[in-house]
Design a protein around this motif. Structure first.
Motif, PDB file in Angstrom:
ATOM      1  N   HIS A  53       1.289  -1.776  -0.067  1.00 26.12           N
ATOM      2  CA  HIS A  53      -0.270   0.088   0.327  1.00 26.12           C
ATOM      3  C   HIS A  53       0.618   1.246  -0.255  1.00 26.12           C
ATOM      4  O   HIS A  53       0.661   1.945   1.024  1.00 26.12           O
ATOM      5  N   GLY A  56      -1.207   5.158   0.916  1.00 27.16           N
ATOM      6  CA  GLY A  56      -1.154   5.500   1.944  1.00 27.16           C
ATOM      7  C   GLY A  56       0.031   5.799   3.103  1.00 27.16           C
ATOM      8  O   GLY A  56      -0.621   5.977   3.834  1.00 27.16           O
ATOM      9  N   SER A  57       0.443   5.209   3.073  1.00 29.04           N
ATOM     10  CA  SER A  57       2.062   5.316   4.062  1.00 29.04           C
ATOM     11  C   SER A  57       2.618   6.128   2.661  1.00 29.04           C
ATOM     12  O   SER A  57       2.601   7.236   4.219  1.00 29.04           O
ATOM     13  N   LYS A  91      -4.110   2.957  10.659  1.00 24.21           N
ATOM     14  CA  LYS A  91      -4.533   1.819   9.521  1.00 24.21           C
ATOM     15  C   LYS A  91      -3.033   0.855   9.032  1.00 24.21           C
ATOM     16  O   LYS A  91      -2.201   1.802   8.361  1.00 24.21           O
ATOM     17  N   ALA A  94      -0.809   1.242   6.082  1.00 20.00           N
ATOM     18  CA  ALA A  94       0.002   1.685   5.667  1.00 20.00           C
ATOM     19  C   ALA A  94       1.809   1.017   6.600  1.00 20.00           C
ATOM     20  O   ALA A  94       2.784   2.021   6.481  1.00 20.00           O
ATOM     21  N   LEU A  97       5.485   2.406   5.399  1.00 19.94           N
ATOM     22  CA  LEU A  97       6.104   3.127   6.178  1.00 19.94           C
ATOM     23  C   LEU A  97       6.342   3.471   8.134  1.00 19.94           C
ATOM     24  O   LEU A  97       7.056   3.962   8.279  1.00 19.94           O
ATOM     25  N   ASP A 199      -5.082  11.084   8.956  1.00 21.08           N
ATOM     26  CA  ASP A 199      -4.681  11.237   7.371  1.00 21.08           C
ATOM     27  C   ASP A 199      -5.377  11.441   6.952  1.00 21.08           C
ATOM     28  O   ASP A 199      -5.800  10.782   5.950  1.00 21.08           O
ATOM     29  N   LYS A 263      -2.606  11.940  -1.277  1.00 21.36           N
ATOM     30  CA  LYS A 263      -2.405  10.101  -0.844  1.00 21.36           C
ATOM     31  C   LYS A 263      -1.804  10.096  -2.001  1.00 21.36           C
ATOM     32  O   LYS A 263      -1.309  10.847  -3.676  1.00 21.36           O
TER      33      LYS A 263
END
Ligand SMILES: Cc1ncc(C[n+]2csc(CCOP(=O)(O)OP(=O)(O)O)c2C)c(N)n1
Length: 294
Positions: A53, A56-57, A91, A94, A97, A199, A263
């Motif tokens: 993903h 969203g990271s 979330k 992510a 991240l 976020d 995003k």
């Protein structure tokens, strides 16, 4: 116990320097440099894994960098230090991240990042707190992190510990009813050691929130649930720092920081592109992205 859990990590620089409390109080330039490295890791990790993903990271890089490199009290060589400030990734998709940030802090070797999503890797597609040093909560099923964070915040108060608890939610995640049950309880229990960061990139898995499930008026909803609300540009280190400092001053209620983000931030063809919610860049796209992130 599985073979995965028995695997020992190679030494990190943090082990070798017997790092004390990790408080870099990084300068704006150092924060920007860390954020760029973390973005590059996100792209290369997901590209190598062929899944994950990235969108969203990438949107939450500045939020998480500010916490780990400026605001939080933590010890990478002692991930379970009882007095550490907590960061909870609600979330959980992510994960790239969080892994990249933990690696840049010294919780795990940077070389481990290229094992993302492999069968025996410490770095699974969604977070596992029994596997990865520094991960506070196993996540992936959206909606649970705020409840968990409230529990951790109340435990701190009961145990007379002064750590602070930060939890990162997605805006799409706020479609989940459990988020609002936890929001109500957090205000009821006056959890002023708890900070939720949303976020707020405007998108979720199927596209724009306004088309899938309209959240607005979003700040008013949090306020009505008894929260102190702060809105910031979620890519601006100084706005984020000020917001976290302000949250520390607020007594008797929890704080939510609504961080307006993009995003896929930092890679032109990923920005606001729902195709990169849950799909990795191919080899050509990785090269293009790395040029943009030089
Ligand atoms: C309970 C639950 N339902 C559905 C999903 C599938 N899912 C994964 S990510 C996602 C979208 C989340 O949107 P948002 O919270 O805005 O994340 P971001 O856009 O920041 O990546 C969904 C629906 C899930 N992981 N958990």
């Amino acid at each position: 116990m599985s073979s995965q859990k028995k695997r020992k990590l190679p030494q990190t620089s943090a082990d070798s320097v017997e790092a004390e409390v990790f408080s870099l109080s990084a300068s704006p330039a150092a924060l920007a440099a860390a954020a760029k490295k973390i973005r590059r890791h996100i792209v290369t990790m997901t590209g190598k894994a062929g899944s994950g993903h990235p969108g969203g990271s990438l949107s939450a890089v500045e939020i998480v960098t500010t916490l780990y490199f400026k605001m939080m009290r933590h010890k990478p060589h002692d991930p379970r230090w009882p007095d550490r400030d907590r960061f909870i990734l609600s979330k959980g998709h992510a994960a790239p991240l969080l892994y990249a940030t933990l690696a840049e802090c010294g919780y795990l070797p940077v070389s481990e990042l290229c094992t993302l999503r492999q069968m025996d890797s410490l770095l699974q597609g969604h977070t596992d707190c029994n596997l990865t040093p520094g991960v506070e909560m196993s996540a992936g099923a959206l909606g649970q992190g705020l409840s968990f964070a409230l529990g951790v915040a109340l435990a701190g108060r009961l145990n007379k510990q002064d750590y602070r608890v930060h939890v990162l939610l997605g805006d799409g995640e706020c479609d989940e009813g459990q988020v609002w049950e936890a929001a109500m309880a957090s205000a009821h229990f006056k959890a002023d050691n708890l900070v939720a960061i949303v976020d707020n990139n405007g998108q979720q898995i199927d596209g724009w929130n306004r088309d899938v499930m309209n959240l607005e008026p979003f700040p008013d909803k949090w306020q009505a649930f008894g929260w102190q609300v702060i809105e910031v540009d979620g890519h601006n280190f100084s706005h984020l720092t000020q917001a976290f400092k302000k949250a520390k001053q607020i007594k008797g209620q929890p704080t939510v920081i609504i961080a307006h983000t993009v995003k896929g931030k930092g890679v032109s063809f990923m920005e606001n592109n729902p195709d990169f919610h849950g799909a990795a860049p191919n080899a050509i796209e990785v090269d293009l992205a790395m040029k943009e992130l030089e």
